[in-house]
Design an enzyme around this catalytic site. Structure first.
Site, PDB file in Angstrom:
ATOM      1  N   HIS A 129      -4.542   0.325  -8.122  1.00  0.00           N
ATOM      2  CA  HIS A 129      -5.019   0.913  -6.870  1.00  0.00           C
ATOM      3  C   HIS A 129      -4.313   0.253  -5.682  1.00  0.00           C
ATOM      4  CE1 HIS A 129      -8.274   2.313  -4.013  1.00  0.00           C
ATOM      5  NE2 HIS A 129      -7.855   1.224  -3.377  1.00  0.00           N
ATOM      6  N   GLU A 130      -4.253  -1.083  -5.677  1.00  0.00           N
ATOM      7  CA  GLU A 130      -3.620  -1.790  -4.568  1.00  0.00           C
ATOM      8  C   GLU A 130      -2.113  -1.556  -4.523  1.00  0.00           C
ATOM      9  OE1 GLU A 130      -5.249  -3.078  -2.173  1.00  0.00           O
ATOM     10  OE2 GLU A 130      -7.162  -2.742  -3.171  1.00  0.00           O
ATOM     11  N   HIS A 153      -1.162   1.622  -2.796  1.00  0.00           N
ATOM     12  CA  HIS A 153      -1.124   1.530  -1.338  1.00  0.00           C
ATOM     13  C   HIS A 153       0.264   1.102  -0.869  1.00  0.00           C
ATOM     14  CE1 HIS A 153      -5.260   2.368  -0.497  1.00  0.00           C
ATOM     15  NE2 HIS A 153      -5.753   1.265  -1.018  1.00  0.00           N
ATOM     16  N   GLU A 155      -8.084   5.843   0.400  1.00  0.00           N
ATOM     17  CA  GLU A 155      -8.771   5.212  -0.733  1.00  0.00           C
ATOM     18  C   GLU A 155      -8.899   6.188  -1.904  1.00  0.00           C
ATOM     19  OE1 GLU A 155      -9.484   2.052  -1.152  1.00  0.00           O
ATOM     20  OE2 GLU A 155      -8.545   1.753   0.806  1.00  0.00           O
TER      21      GLU A 155
END
Length: 307
Positions: A140-141, A144, A215
């Site tokens: 997930h990070e 980004h 998100e």
């Protein structure tokens, strides 16, 4: 930077629109300050200096505020190993890796681009998640970073930070020096304070609208990369549940970085709904991951083979 993370054209479009609108607000803000303060040089130098500092040193500022420090593969072999595997799968440069000695279970990415990115994980997150769940959070990070929204949210946050500082400065200047000033000076400070408050409010809403969508985009990209949306949902549920039990002191330290975190650092009773939230609700994120699970035909996290 090209990677194997699923591209998100809607996220790109939203980032462009947000930066354009914030740019208009920012130009109007600087123009208003120049007219009110009657000093082009001072306003431009201060604004440019603060923007440059935020852009070039955002990673150091974030790590310092969150009590984080960079760690080597020898110090954190498991963490580095997970990131190495994900970066190889995603075909992207490996960011620097940091640890924050906080019980708050969370993670965030920061940095101006992929070559200067940092992924920071708290010890609280490491202690609570399985290796598979940690992999989902780190994917997930990393998404980004791959989508470049870390840099965009860092720059976007700048205007609100500056406007907020000016509001505070004007307020305390009026509060403690009001008697020694003439009426014209007091009126000028009141106008500056009003303009700054308006700019802060507009940037606040624009950043949160972008943050909520990014998100969901990162959840989807991570789930598609790992093929395990249910594992990411499990990690999200654990983190969101445990944050409610973290001491208020730690939550206050972290809340300034809500827009960067995997899950919002909000204590009991402080959650804000709708347009004021930096993150979609837990229910919305779990629902979106469930839809991805169906799309992938997740049994062991593998796409269906219809051939």
């Amino acid at each position: 930077m090209r990677s194997r993370f699923e591209p998100d054209r809607q996220l790109t479009a939203r980032m462009v629109v947000t930066m354009f609108l914030l740019g208009l607000v920012y130009v109007a803000f600087i123009a208003a300050l120049i007219v009110l303060l009657k000093s082009v040089v001072v306003v431009v130098v201060i604004a440019a200096g603060l923007l440059g500092a935020q852009f070039w040193f955002s990673d150091r500022i974030a790590l310092y505020a969150m009590h984080g420090h960079l760690v080597t593969a020898e110090e954190q072999p498991e963490l580095h190993g997970v990131i190495d595997r994900l970066c190889a799968t995603a075909d992207m440069p490996k960011p620097r890796v940091a640890i924050s000695e906080m019980d708050l279970p969370n993670a965030f990415a920061t940095g101006r681009n992929a070559d200067h990115a940092v992924i920071c994980v708290t010890t609280g997150l490491q202690h609570r998640l399985t290796t598979e769940e940690l992999e989902g959070v780190l994917a997930h990070e990393l998404s980004h970073v791959a989508h470049r929204d870390v840099a965009v949210i860092t720059i976007a946050s700048f205007l609100g930070v500056i406007a907020g500082l000016i509001v505070r400065f004007a307020f305390y200047s009026q509060l403690f020096g009001g008697r020694s000033r003439d009426q014209n000076t007091a009126a000028l400070l009141a106008i500056v304070m009003g303009v700054s408050a308006l700019v802060y409010g507009l940037s606040f809403l624009l950043i949160r609208a972008l943050s909520r969508y990014r998100e969901l985009a990162a959840d989807r990209a991570a789930a598609m990369l790992t093929g395990k949306p249910s594992v990411l949902a499990s990690a999200l549920t654990k983190v969101s549940g445990d944050i409610a039990r973290i001491p208020t002191k730690d939550l206050r330290t972290a809340q300034a970085f809500n827009a960067f975190f995997f899950a919002p650092a909000l204590g009991p009773g402080s959650a804000l709904a709708g347009i004021f939230s930096t993150h979609p609700s837990l229910e919305r994120r779990i629902e979106a991951l469930a839809e991805i699970s169906v799309e992938l035909g997740e049994a062991g996290g593998r796409p269906r083979d219809d051939a």
